[in-house]
Design a protein around this motif. Structure first.
Motif, PDB file in Angstrom:
ATOM      1  N   GLU A  97     -26.206-122.203  27.974  1.00  0.00           N
ATOM      2  CA  GLU A  97     -25.214-121.315  28.605  1.00  0.00           C
ATOM      3  C   GLU A  97     -25.940-120.216  29.373  1.00  0.00           C
ATOM      4  N   LYS A  98     -25.396-119.823  30.537  1.00  0.00           N
ATOM      5  CA  LYS A  98     -26.026-118.796  31.364  1.00  0.00           C
ATOM      6  C   LYS A  98     -26.006-117.441  30.664  1.00  0.00           C
ATOM      7  N   VAL A  99     -27.083-116.666  30.887  1.00  0.00           N
ATOM      8  CA  VAL A  99     -27.244-115.383  30.202  1.00  0.00           C
ATOM      9  C   VAL A  99     -26.111-114.423  30.541  1.00  0.00           C
ATOM     10  N   GLU A 100     -25.747-114.328  31.819  1.00  0.00           N
ATOM     11  CA  GLU A 100     -24.705-113.375  32.215  1.00  0.00           C
ATOM     12  C   GLU A 100     -23.355-113.721  31.590  1.00  0.00           C
ATOM     13  N   LYS A 101     -23.096-115.013  31.441  1.00  0.00           N
ATOM     14  CA  LYS A 101     -21.841-115.434  30.815  1.00  0.00           C
ATOM     15  C   LYS A 101     -21.850-115.108  29.323  1.00  0.00           C
ATOM     16  N   LEU A 102     -23.021-115.279  28.712  1.00  0.00           N
ATOM     17  CA  LEU A 102     -23.154-114.955  27.285  1.00  0.00           C
ATOM     18  C   LEU A 102     -22.950-113.464  27.048  1.00  0.00           C
ATOM     19  N   LEU A 103     -23.550-112.632  27.903  1.00  0.00           N
ATOM     20  CA  LEU A 103     -23.401-111.189  27.758  1.00  0.00           C
ATOM     21  C   LEU A 103     -21.946-110.772  27.915  1.00  0.00           C
ATOM     22  N   GLY A 104     -21.264-111.372  28.875  1.00  0.00           N
ATOM     23  CA  GLY A 104     -19.846-111.077  29.077  1.00  0.00           C
ATOM     24  C   GLY A 104     -19.026-111.425  27.858  1.00  0.00           C
ATOM     25  N   LYS A 105     -19.333-112.554  27.233  1.00  0.00           N
ATOM     26  CA  LYS A 105     -18.576-112.976  26.049  1.00  0.00           C
ATOM     27  C   LYS A 105     -18.867-112.077  24.853  1.00  0.00           C
ATOM     28  N   VAL A 106     -20.129-111.662  24.727  1.00  0.00           N
ATOM     29  CA  VAL A 106     -20.477-110.758  23.628  1.00  0.00           C
ATOM     30  C   VAL A 106     -19.708-109.448  23.753  1.00  0.00           C
ATOM     31  N   VAL A 107     -19.669-108.874  24.964  1.00  0.00           N
ATOM     32  CA  VAL A 107     -18.928-107.629  25.201  1.00  0.00           C
ATOM     33  C   VAL A 107     -17.440-107.838  24.904  1.00  0.00           C
ATOM     34  N   HIS A 108     -16.896-108.962  25.366  1.00  0.00           N
ATOM     35  CA  HIS A 108     -15.491-109.281  25.120  1.00  0.00           C
ATOM     36  C   HIS A 108     -15.206-109.383  23.628  1.00  0.00           C
ATOM     37  N   ASP A 109     -16.065-110.099  22.904  1.00  0.00           N
ATOM     38  CA  ASP A 109     -15.832-110.323  21.476  1.00  0.00           C
ATOM     39  C   ASP A 109     -15.947-109.030  20.674  1.00  0.00           C
ATOM     40  N   LEU A 110     -16.915-108.166  21.041  1.00  0.00           N
ATOM     41  CA  LEU A 110     -17.056-106.903  20.331  1.00  0.00           C
ATOM     42  C   LEU A 110     -15.865-105.989  20.596  1.00  0.00           C
ATOM     43  N   GLY A 111     -15.352-106.010  21.829  1.00  0.00           N
ATOM     44  CA  GLY A 111     -14.141-105.252  22.136  1.00  0.00           C
ATOM     45  C   GLY A 111     -12.951-105.762  21.348  1.00  0.00           C
ATOM     46  N   TRP A 112     -12.897-107.080  21.191  1.00  0.00           N
ATOM     47  CA  TRP A 112     -11.804-107.690  20.423  1.00  0.00           C
ATOM     48  C   TRP A 112     -11.847-107.255  18.965  1.00  0.00           C
ATOM     49  N   ILE A 113     -13.057-107.120  18.404  1.00  0.00           N
ATOM     50  CA  ILE A 113     -13.182-106.685  17.015  1.00  0.00           C
ATOM     51  C   ILE A 113     -12.519-105.323  16.836  1.00  0.00           C
ATOM     52  N   GLY A 114     -12.804-104.394  17.770  1.00  0.00           N
ATOM     53  CA  GLY A 114     -12.228-103.062  17.669  1.00  0.00           C
ATOM     54  C   GLY A 114     -10.725-103.047  17.845  1.00  0.00           C
ATOM     55  N   LEU A 115     -10.240-103.788  18.828  1.00  0.00           N
ATOM     56  CA  LEU A 115      -8.804-103.760  19.132  1.00  0.00           C
ATOM     57  C   LEU A 115      -7.974-104.586  18.165  1.00  0.00           C
ATOM     58  N   THR A 116      -8.613-105.363  17.296  1.00  0.00           N
ATOM     59  CA  THR A 116      -7.868-106.165  16.329  1.00  0.00           C
ATOM     60  C   THR A 116      -7.509-105.352  15.100  1.00  0.00           C
ATOM     61  N   GLN A 117      -8.042-104.114  14.992  1.00  0.00           N
ATOM     62  CA  GLN A 117      -7.621-103.263  13.875  1.00  0.00           C
ATOM     63  C   GLN A 117      -6.107-103.105  13.941  1.00  0.00           C
ATOM     64  N   SER A 118      -5.468-103.084  12.775  1.00  0.00           N
ATOM     65  CA  SER A 118      -4.005-103.158  12.695  1.00  0.00           C
ATOM     66  C   SER A 118      -3.283-102.148  13.578  1.00  0.00           C
ATOM     67  N   GLY A 119      -3.767-100.910  13.613  1.00  0.00           N
ATOM     68  CA  GLY A 119      -3.098 -99.892  14.408  1.00  0.00           C
ATOM     69  C   GLY A 119      -3.315-100.023  15.893  1.00  0.00           C
ATOM     70  N   LEU A 120      -4.222-100.909  16.319  1.00  0.00           N
ATOM     71  CA  LEU A 120      -4.484-101.089  17.735  1.00  0.00           C
ATOM     72  C   LEU A 120      -4.041-102.476  18.216  1.00  0.00           C
ATOM     73  N   LYS A 121      -3.310-103.203  17.381  1.00  0.00           N
ATOM     74  CA  LYS A 121      -2.881-104.547  17.733  1.00  0.00           C
ATOM     75  C   LYS A 121      -2.046-104.562  19.001  1.00  0.00           C
ATOM     76  N   GLY A 122      -1.297-103.471  19.220  1.00  0.00           N
ATOM     77  CA  GLY A 122      -0.459-103.419  20.418  1.00  0.00           C
ATOM     78  C   GLY A 122      -1.295-103.500  21.680  1.00  0.00           C
ATOM     79  N   VAL A 123      -2.521-102.967  21.638  1.00  0.00           N
ATOM     80  CA  VAL A 123      -3.394-103.014  22.794  1.00  0.00           C
ATOM     81  C   VAL A 123      -4.020-104.387  22.941  1.00  0.00           C
ATOM     82  N   SER A 124      -4.542-104.950  21.832  1.00  0.00           N
ATOM     83  CA  SER A 124      -5.221-106.241  21.906  1.00  0.00           C
ATOM     84  C   SER A 124      -4.251-107.360  22.263  1.00  0.00           C
ATOM     85  N   ASP A 125      -3.014-107.252  21.802  1.00  0.00           N
ATOM     86  CA  ASP A 125      -2.020-108.279  22.135  1.00  0.00           C
ATOM     87  C   ASP A 125      -1.611-108.179  23.600  1.00  0.00           C
TER      88      ASP A 125
END
Length: 296
Positions: A268-296
């Motif tokens: 997999e290309k490095v730039e695509k991997l970096l983008g996915k890592v940033v996306h996934d880490l952001g998802w971890i934060g926004l999946t907290q119960s009180g922030l579900k409205g944002v992640s959804d």
């Protein structure tokens, strides 16, 4: 020294338990948070109530009572630990420090900060405070309920136990606060252990992160029982991301890093991997119960 502080903290928990129960019950009965009386700058006391929703008021009172209980309990434990720490540095006994506690505002201040940190009510950075103040708008309030607690979970997860933990160590060391630096190093080591564990569990297929971004691939996995942010127990995927609070972040950071390395090994290309890592880490934060409205 660490063992003495831990023993003192446990004694503080035990000693403050009765007061914590009493303050929690007082908050539940009266609807007025006991913690407001501790703040000498408070000019008025606001009751916990929702106009026109008497049944719901007791739910909010229960939450306030729980907050008061754990805040008082943690303050008692932290106060004993801080007094023991100062006693080891100065040669003055911990009992003497506690008896004349008004002469040791540094001990009280540090204990109060630690208690607020543990119950997720620590002061937020400037951006966090701005968002918190913006929540007077009903739209923002609906999108991001319980913002302070969730923001503190993210702050602890990424800052104290996650990849930003060395920053806290350096800041405390530069400030000459050896006690805070020792605490920060302990949190950093604990977080590193959790990140390693997350990577190992992810590699073994026992911990899932966000998973693939392709909807078809996600649907195929979901059809097999797979769930994002879950631990595999037997044949079942059990969601645990919201349950673990700040400890979820280093675990899932480890799993996300392992997933990125595995995809990199597959070409997999490095730039695509970096983008996915940033996306996934952001998802971890926004999946907290009180922030579900944002992640959804």
């Amino acid at each position: 020294a660490g063992y003495r502080e831990a023993a003192a903290e446990l004694a503080g928990f035990v000693g403050s338990f009765a007061a914590a129960v009493q303050e929690g019950l007082t908050t539940f009965r009266t609807g007025v948070s006991f913690q407001q009386f501790r703040d000498l700058s408070t000019s008025r006391v606001d009751p916990i109530r929702v106009p026109g929703l008497s049944a719901l008021n007791y739910v909010f009172r229960g939450l306030g009572a729980a907050d008061d209980f754990f805040t008082t309990l943690n303050r008692g434990g932290a106060l004993m630990a801080e007094a023991t720490r100062k006693a080891a540095k100065t040669g003055v006994s911990a009992d003497s420090i506690l008896t004349n506690i008004i002469e040791h505002p540094d001990v009280v201040g540090r204990a109060s900060k630690e208690a607020e940190r543990r119950v997720l009510r620590a002061e937020l950075p400037m951006v966090g405070r701005a968002i918190s103040q913006a929540r007077v708008n009903p739209v923002v309030h609906t999108l991001i309920p319980f913002f302070n607690s969730n923001a503190n979970i993210i702050k602890l997860g990424f800052g104290d136990f996650g990849p930003l933990s060395p920053v806290r160590v350096v800041k405390a060391t530069k400030a000459g606060d050896l006690a805070a630096a020792a605490d920060a190093r302990g949190d950093m080591l604990f977080g590193s252990a959790l990140m390693t564990l997350g990577g190992v569990l992810g590699a073994a297929g026992l911990l899932s992160g966000y998973g693939p971004t392709n909807e078809r691939q996600r649907a195929a996995l979901a059809a097999e029982g797979w769930k994002a942010g879950a631990v595999k127990v037997g044949d079942l995927w059990v969601p645990v991301l919201n349950v673990l609070g700040p400890f979820a972040f280093p675990l899932y950071i480890g799993a996300t890093a392992q997933d990125a390395m595995a995809q990199g090994a597959n070409g997999e290309k490095v730039e695509k991997l970096l983008g996915k890592v940033v996306h996934d880490l952001g998802w971890i934060g926004l999946t907290q119960s009180g922030l579900k409205g944002v992640s959804d």
